[in-house]
Each structure stands twice: as C-alpha cells, then as structure tokens.
Design a protein around this motif. Sequence first.
Motif, PDB file in Angstrom:
ATOM      1  N   LEU A  34       8.613   6.326   6.417  1.00 38.25           N
ATOM      2  CA  LEU A  34       7.405   6.942   6.973  1.00 38.25           C
ATOM      3  C   LEU A  34       6.556   7.562   5.870  1.00 38.25           C
ATOM      4  O   LEU A  34       5.315   7.402   5.849  1.00 38.25           O
ATOM      5  CB  LEU A  34       7.806   8.008   7.993  1.00 38.25           C
ATOM      6  N   LEU A  35       7.200   8.263   4.932  1.00 34.80           N
ATOM      7  CA  LEU A  35       6.477   8.894   3.828  1.00 34.80           C
ATOM      8  C   LEU A  35       5.775   7.843   2.966  1.00 34.80           C
ATOM      9  O   LEU A  35       4.618   8.019   2.556  1.00 34.80           O
ATOM     10  CB  LEU A  35       7.463   9.706   2.988  1.00 34.80           C
ATOM     11  N   ALA A  36       6.455   6.726   2.716  1.00 35.79           N
ATOM     12  CA  ALA A  36       5.865   5.646   1.925  1.00 35.79           C
ATOM     13  C   ALA A  36       4.700   4.993   2.658  1.00 35.79           C
ATOM     14  O   ALA A  36       3.656   4.701   2.063  1.00 35.79           O
ATOM     15  CB  ALA A  36       6.930   4.600   1.598  1.00 35.79           C
ATOM     16  N   ALA A  37       4.867   4.780   3.961  1.00 35.36           N
ATOM     17  CA  ALA A  37       3.808   4.145   4.754  1.00 35.36           C
ATOM     18  C   ALA A  37       2.543   5.007   4.772  1.00 35.36           C
ATOM     19  O   ALA A  37       1.423   4.500   4.619  1.00 35.36           O
ATOM     20  CB  ALA A  37       4.302   3.888   6.171  1.00 35.36           C
ATOM     21  N   GLN A  94      -9.066   4.318  -1.693  1.00 32.65           N
ATOM     22  CA  GLN A  94      -9.654   3.497  -2.754  1.00 32.65           C
ATOM     23  C   GLN A  94     -10.814   2.657  -2.243  1.00 32.65           C
ATOM     24  O   GLN A  94     -11.741   2.340  -2.991  1.00 32.65           O
ATOM     25  CB  GLN A  94      -8.577   2.602  -3.372  1.00 32.65           C
ATOM     26  N   ARG A  95     -10.770   2.292  -0.991  1.00 34.18           N
ATOM     27  CA  ARG A  95     -11.877   1.522  -0.424  1.00 34.18           C
ATOM     28  C   ARG A  95     -13.100   2.398  -0.153  1.00 34.18           C
ATOM     29  O   ARG A  95     -14.236   1.958  -0.307  1.00 34.18           O
ATOM     30  CB  ARG A  95     -11.436   0.846   0.877  1.00 34.18           C
ATOM     31  N   LEU A  96     -12.855   3.648   0.217  1.00 36.22           N
ATOM     32  CA  LEU A  96     -13.969   4.524   0.569  1.00 36.22           C
ATOM     33  C   LEU A  96     -14.543   5.237  -0.654  1.00 36.22           C
ATOM     34  O   LEU A  96     -15.772   5.272  -0.831  1.00 36.22           O
ATOM     35  CB  LEU A  96     -13.501   5.552   1.606  1.00 36.22           C
ATOM     36  N   ALA A 114      -1.135   4.098   3.171  1.00 38.52           N
ATOM     37  CA  ALA A 114      -2.341   4.173   3.997  1.00 38.52           C
ATOM     38  C   ALA A 114      -3.418   5.014   3.317  1.00 38.52           C
ATOM     39  O   ALA A 114      -4.598   4.639   3.282  1.00 38.52           O
ATOM     40  CB  ALA A 114      -1.996   4.751   5.367  1.00 38.52           C
ATOM     41  N   VAL A 115      -3.014   6.163   2.774  1.00 30.13           N
ATOM     42  CA  VAL A 115      -3.985   7.027   2.091  1.00 30.13           C
ATOM     43  C   VAL A 115      -4.532   6.344   0.837  1.00 30.13           C
ATOM     44  O   VAL A 115      -5.742   6.368   0.575  1.00 30.13           O
ATOM     45  CB  VAL A 115      -3.331   8.376   1.724  1.00 30.13           C
TER      46      VAL A 115
END
Length: 551
Positions: free
Chosen positions: A177-180, A190-192, A184-185
């Motif tokens: 969960l921590l890795a996921a 990086q896209r925004l 996601a962040v």
Amino acid sequence: MQKPFVGLTAKNALRESMAGVTLLAIAVPLNIGYAQIAGLPPTAGLYALVLPAVLYALVVSSRQLIVSPDAAAAALVASSIGGLAVAGSADYLTLALAQAILCGLMFFAAAFFKLGFLANFLSKPILIGFVGGLALDIMVSQIAKMLGVSINSGGEFIEKATDLVTGLGGINWWSALLAALSIAVLVTGQRLLRAVPWALIVLILGTIVMVTTGLEDAGVAVLGPVESGPPRLTWPVIEWSMWLALVPSALALTLVTTAEGLLVSRSYGEKNGYKTSPNRDLFAFGLGNIAAGASGSFAVGSSTSRTAAMDQAGSRTQLPTVVMAAGTLLLLIFGTALLEDIPSPVIGAIVAVAIVPLLGFRELAALWKLDRFEFIVGVVCFLVTLLVGTIPGILVAFVLALINLAKRAANPAIDILAADGDPSDSLLNEATIGEVTVPGVLVIRMGAPLFFANGSVFSDAVKRAVRQARDTTPPTHVVIDMEAVTDVDVTAAESFVELRTWLTGRGITLSFSRTRLPLLNRLTQLDLIGDSTVFETNRAAIAALGVKEKA
C-alpha cells in the motif's frame, strides 16, 4: 537565431543556486536507492555527490551534464562484483572502490589517446537493449522491495524472478500500500508539476508515516542506521588477480558511460549554444571515478534524467552540482539520523519510477517499424544482458555492432553513371545498367572504402554491368570513379587485380578518375594502377578515350 551561451553571472546566480537545491532533492533519494541496487551502504551513493561531483564539475567542458551513479551502473556493479564477494561485506565495498578506480584510469587513457570514437560502436539499438536488460533486472528487485517479499537480490534474473513469484504468498500488504501510494504521487505529480522534487516529498511523507504509525512493527522494512560524517579518503588494497578480474566490468562501465555521456553532452551544448570537448569530458569522467574510488563510493557516469531536469529548471552552469555537493555534505555531517526511518518500499517506488523509461519497450517498438534488423540487434542485446549477464551483454553488443557494420559495408552503393558521371546527371541503378548513354564506356562509382567485406561485391557488380551493357553496346572502356573511395586494403586489392585481368581478357581497358592523392599513392603501393590511366574528371576520361556521346 540561437542565443549565445552566457555563463555564471550575478544575475543568474540565484537561479543556478535554486536549481542546485532541486538537484539535491532529486539526487539524495535516487542515490540511496542506486547504492542499494549495487549492494552497497547508502553512504556509498551519497559520497558520490560530494568529492567526485565537485571535481568533475570543475573540469568538464559541458555546462550542464550531471555526473552520478545511475541505475545501469549500479546493476553492472552488483552483477559483476556479486560473484567475487558477498554483497554488503567489506571485501565487496573494496572491490567496488577498485572498480571505480579502474574506470577512472580507462577514462584517462581514452582521453589521452582520443578514443572517444569507440563509443560509436554502441549504436542506439545496442544501448536500448543493454540498458533495458539491466533495467528489467533492477525492476524485479524493486518490485520485491515494494511488496515486502524477500529474494536473492544478488542472483541472476531467472532466480530473482522465481523468488518473487514464489514469494507472492507472503506479501506485506502495508508495504504494498505504501509503495502504491508513493507511485501514485510520483507519477501524478510529475505530470502536473515536473519542477517539484516529488521524490523528496514522497520520501519525507513516507518517513513521517513510518515514525507516526509504527508500521515497522507490522513488518515494513526501513533503511536503518546510516553512518554519519564526511567522506574519508581511502584506497582499495586487493590482490592483482582481483584487479584483473574487475577489468571487463570496468571496461563495460566505461564504454556505456562514454557512449551516453558524450552524446548527452554534445546535444545540450548544441541546444544551448556552447562548445564541448569530448576528450576533456572523458578526462572529467576519469577524475570523478578516481575520486569515487578514493572516497568510499562506486562508479559514476552521466545522468540523463538529472541533466534534463536541470535544463528544464533553466540551469546553464555547473553551479547546481556544487550546491548539491555542499548540501549532501551537510546532510552527511548533521542529518543522517533523519534517513534511518525511510521506508524501503518508498525507496523501491522512487527507483522503479525512475527506471521505467530505461526499459526501452517504446524505443524497441519504434525500431520494429523503422528497421527490423536494428530491432533484432536491440532485442538480442536485451535478452543476453537480462538472461546471461552484463559482461556477455556488452560483448554481444560489440559483436552485433561489428556485424551491423559489416552488413552495411558489404553492400555499398555502386552507381553506373550516365553521360559524364557528374552528380547533376541521372544515375542508373543496377536494374537499368543496360541504358548507358555513352557507347563503349562504363563509368562506375563506388560509394565506400574498398576492403575485405566488399571487394568481391564491387568486382562482381562491375562484371555484371559489363555483361548487361554488352546486350546493347559492347563496352571497350571501364572508368572507376574513385571520388568516394577513401581506402583500399590488401584483400580488396586482390579482387581488383582479378577484375583487371578479367577486363583485359575481354579487350576492355581500365581507367580511374577523380582519385584523391593519398588514395592514388595507396593504389600505386598496391600495384593497382599498372598501365591504367588516371583522369581528373569523368568527362576528361570520356574525352580522352575518344568516344562520342549519343546525340
């Protein structure tokens, strides 16, 4: 019109310094991750950001290229040293230091003898395949780290992949969960907002979560104690046999860094209007690697991703590297305690996101559309690197490069020139050889050096042209246009002698035109001129041979 390059000034010093802070935020988490990939303590990655980076920045000709260990170098270190010592041991670290020093010496030699051209043998498909194989091998280890699964990180790819699959029943769901969330962040951020150091933000947030929730008690691994203090000068002491055992891997590291580093250096220099010196850059890489080996780090090379980040931040000098080095030194002296609770799944996520572009799947798909042979070269190099090993991968890369070179050289452009053979005239290809417009004369142009791989190809092409021309007008003269021929080797010379004998036996004279003086001397040395006449131009040859052109 391109703006002239402007170096460090009072006006841009603040911008360059802020870029250095950004570089520090990017480099610290990545280098910790790359040190773990290499099987070394976190400090080995951080030490690379201090003395090696500063010495490199003071010497290199590129104003922007960033030096640092990268994912490919870390994987090469792990795979090459893993069979010589146990990862994490003192002997392992000593071998990594020695390997970096060997890389430095090789860079010095390459700079002194101006051997940067050797990197050209690592073509784009080869680099894509080689780096992609390393990246996929790294990815398996990072996935295991993100899932909290234990694997033999020093094993071969098949062994690690097998360990990962068989260990899926023991996934630590808190780690996953921590890795996921971290991925996601990172991806969304990086896209925004690409300018934001998302890796550092994720690292800080993950550490806060670990400290406040006690997830370590739930089985989530953390980085652990990190030795404090500045890098200490040292020198690896190992047996000569071990130095020799490290030579192949050091050569592989040197070649890959040379190929990628010089290309990136030149591209940014051309983009931003400043000159670069390949040999000076090679010397800078050598100095950086010697410093790495003497200060507790491992082999360093060029970082394409960090260089791109600095370019996007508006940096045009090496000041960000110096700022990064100062910040890392302060961290090592005063802040290593802050690193102990960094969760390993977050480090795995940061490294995994960073190496996804290195997998090369998109580039291989593009090669499939552009050139099937180049695609095969890339795939073979990818598979050998992944399944057999990095050193066999680099050897196969060179063999494939030579095969590719020989394949192209063995099929040179051979033109049958109409009229006077001037480039403004029409050119007849081999399919229309019989349509020569000058009766009795064939002017044939070779578009490459004559050597062992294409000597017989050229000879056969001339014979075929003569046979096809005889169906319309029997040729009495063959003129070889030598303008594009830069050299002739002994094997090709033998084919040439046999061709001249074949032509003479059919009453056809052989002449040369547009032969450069060095090549003329070479032809004379090989006794290829004989009774043949050398003409300055093709038109002069036709006129001297007394053949009238068709009306």
